[in-house]
Design a protein around this motif. Structure first.
Motif, mmCIF file in Angstrom:
data_model
loop_
_atom_site.group_PDB
_atom_site.id
_atom_site.type_symbol
_atom_site.label_atom_id
_atom_site.label_comp_id
_atom_site.label_asym_id
_atom_site.label_seq_id
_atom_site.Cartn_x
_atom_site.Cartn_y
_atom_site.Cartn_z
ATOM 1 N N LEU A 185 0.860 -1.186 0.000
ATOM 2 C CA LEU A 185 0.000 0.000 0.000
ATOM 3 C C LEU A 185 0.891 1.229 0.000
ATOM 4 N N VAL A 186 0.714 2.074 -1.001
ATOM 5 C CA VAL A 186 1.508 3.285 -1.126
ATOM 6 C C VAL A 186 0.585 4.453 -1.454
ATOM 7 N N GLN A 187 1.152 5.640 -1.431
ATOM 8 C CA GLN A 187 0.388 6.828 -1.795
ATOM 9 C C GLN A 187 0.703 7.234 -3.236
ATOM 10 N N ALA A 188 -0.203 7.982 -3.816
ATOM 11 C CA ALA A 188 0.013 8.485 -5.173
ATOM 12 C C ALA A 188 1.335 9.250 -5.233
ATOM 13 N N GLY A 189 2.086 8.985 -6.301
ATOM 14 C CA GLY A 189 3.392 9.611 -6.468
ATOM 15 C C GLY A 189 4.551 8.781 -5.964
ATOM 16 N N ASP A 190 4.247 7.773 -5.157
ATOM 17 C CA ASP A 190 5.297 6.917 -4.610
ATOM 18 C C ASP A 190 5.808 5.927 -5.660
ATOM 19 N N SER A 191 6.833 5.182 -5.258
ATOM 20 C CA SER A 191 7.431 4.167 -6.122
ATOM 21 C C SER A 191 7.440 2.813 -5.419
ATOM 22 N N LEU A 192 7.470 1.768 -6.205
ATOM 23 C CA LEU A 192 7.625 0.405 -5.718
ATOM 24 C C LEU A 192 8.483 -0.358 -6.711
ATOM 25 N N ARG A 193 9.158 -1.387 -6.217
ATOM 26 C CA ARG A 193 9.826 -2.310 -7.121
ATOM 27 C C ARG A 193 9.288 -3.706 -6.861
ATOM 28 N N LEU A 194 8.691 -4.269 -7.876
ATOM 29 C CA LEU A 194 8.196 -5.633 -7.789
ATOM 30 C C LEU A 194 9.295 -6.584 -8.265
ATOM 31 N N SER A 195 9.372 -7.706 -7.597
ATOM 32 C CA SER A 195 10.340 -8.732 -7.965
ATOM 33 C C SER A 195 9.614 -10.013 -8.323
ATOM 34 N N CYS A 196 10.215 -10.775 -9.194
ATOM 35 C CA CYS A 196 9.675 -12.077 -9.578
ATOM 36 C C CYS A 196 10.835 -13.059 -9.589
ATOM 37 N N ALA A 197 10.772 -14.026 -8.705
ATOM 38 C CA ALA A 197 11.816 -15.046 -8.596
ATOM 39 C C ALA A 197 11.397 -16.284 -9.363
ATOM 40 N N ALA A 198 12.279 -16.742 -10.233
ATOM 41 C CA ALA A 198 12.007 -17.926 -11.035
ATOM 42 C C ALA A 198 12.808 -19.102 -10.519
ATOM 43 N N SER A 199 12.201 -20.263 -10.550
ATOM 44 C CA SER A 199 12.889 -21.495 -10.173
ATOM 45 C C SER A 199 12.459 -22.604 -11.110
ATOM 46 N N GLY A 200 13.255 -23.664 -11.097
ATOM 47 C CA GLY A 200 12.979 -24.756 -12.026
ATOM 48 C C GLY A 200 14.026 -24.737 -13.116
ATOM 49 N N ARG A 201 13.686 -24.172 -14.221
ATOM 50 C CA ARG A 201 14.639 -24.046 -15.320
ATOM 51 C C ARG A 201 15.274 -22.661 -15.287
ATOM 52 N N PRO A 202 16.475 -22.494 -15.860
ATOM 53 C CA PRO A 202 17.101 -21.170 -15.886
ATOM 54 C C PRO A 202 16.210 -20.151 -16.568
ATOM 55 N N PHE A 203 16.009 -19.022 -15.904
ATOM 56 C CA PHE A 203 15.099 -18.018 -16.439
ATOM 57 C C PHE A 203 15.634 -17.376 -17.700
ATOM 58 N N SER A 204 16.950 -17.527 -17.931
ATOM 59 C CA SER A 204 17.533 -16.996 -19.159
ATOM 60 C C SER A 204 16.963 -17.670 -20.411
ATOM 61 N N ASN A 205 16.293 -18.791 -20.237
ATOM 62 C CA ASN A 205 15.662 -19.478 -21.357
ATOM 63 C C ASN A 205 14.324 -18.875 -21.756
ATOM 64 N N TYR A 206 13.860 -17.877 -21.012
ATOM 65 C CA TYR A 206 12.512 -17.355 -21.209
ATOM 66 C C TYR A 206 12.494 -15.843 -21.294
ATOM 67 N N ALA A 207 11.581 -15.360 -22.112
ATOM 68 C CA ALA A 207 11.225 -13.946 -22.050
ATOM 69 C C ALA A 207 10.328 -13.732 -20.833
ATOM 70 N N GLY A 208 10.320 -12.521 -20.329
ATOM 71 C CA GLY A 208 9.515 -12.213 -19.152
ATOM 72 C C GLY A 208 8.454 -11.171 -19.466
ATOM 73 N N GLY A 209 7.363 -11.259 -18.744
ATOM 74 C CA GLY A 209 6.297 -10.282 -18.906
ATOM 75 C C GLY A 209 5.671 -9.931 -17.580
ATOM 76 N N TRP A 210 5.096 -8.751 -17.515
ATOM 77 C CA TRP A 210 4.313 -8.320 -16.355
ATOM 78 C C TRP A 210 2.911 -7.948 -16.810
ATOM 79 N N PHE A 211 1.946 -8.344 -16.014
ATOM 80 C CA PHE A 211 0.544 -8.053 -16.259
ATOM 81 C C PHE A 211 -0.055 -7.495 -14.968
ATOM 82 N N ARG A 212 -1.230 -6.924 -15.083
ATOM 83 C CA ARG A 212 -1.970 -6.526 -13.902
ATOM 84 C C ARG A 212 -3.464 -6.712 -14.142
ATOM 85 N N GLN A 213 -4.164 -6.891 -13.044
ATOM 86 C CA GLN A 213 -5.616 -7.034 -13.116
ATOM 87 C C GLN A 213 -6.239 -6.235 -11.989
ATOM 88 N N ALA A 214 -6.994 -5.220 -12.371
ATOM 89 C CA ALA A 214 -7.705 -4.392 -11.404
ATOM 90 C C ALA A 214 -9.067 -5.016 -11.133
#
Length: 121
Positions: free
Chosen positions: A11-40
């Protein structure tokens, strides 16, 4: 098979910043393109950013271009989304995804469980 786990929402206020992280496991993530989505609430899932396997190319939806930045660290099997100058309209559950190609649709093969971002006025 790739397992993705997002973190960094909050929870942040308007104007603030956040950094989202996504940790991958299983196969090396270098084998994949990455994407971010959102759903309101009450809305369809929206693609917002993608990055190629080598991070040479990044792509953004117009709604976030200039405010959000996607990046990755293949040595750590991580992909990130820096969110700057947040607006209440950015409130959503944010998902990371992995796929062979950096798609702008939701046809990714692997998905995380999501992390909530709430922006108050």
């Amino acid at each position: 098979q790739v397992r993705l786990v997002e973190s960094g929402g909050g929870l942040v206020q308007a104007g603030d910043s956040l950094r989202l992280s996504c940790a991958a496991s299983g196969r090396p993530f270098s084998n994949y393109a990455g994407g971010w989505f959102r759903q309101a609430p009450g809305k369809e899932r929206e693609w917002i950013a993608a990055i190629t396997k080598s991070a040479h190319y990044t792509f953004y939806a117009d709604s976030v271009k200039g405010r959000f930045t996607i990046s990755r660290d293949n040595a750590r099997n991580m992909v990130y989304l820096q969110l700057n100058n947040l607006e209440p309209e950015d409130t959503a559950v944010y998902y990371c995804a992995a796929n062979d190609e950096p798609l702008t649709t939701d046809l990714y093969d692997f998905w995380g469980q999501g992390t909530q971002v709430t922006v108050s006025p």
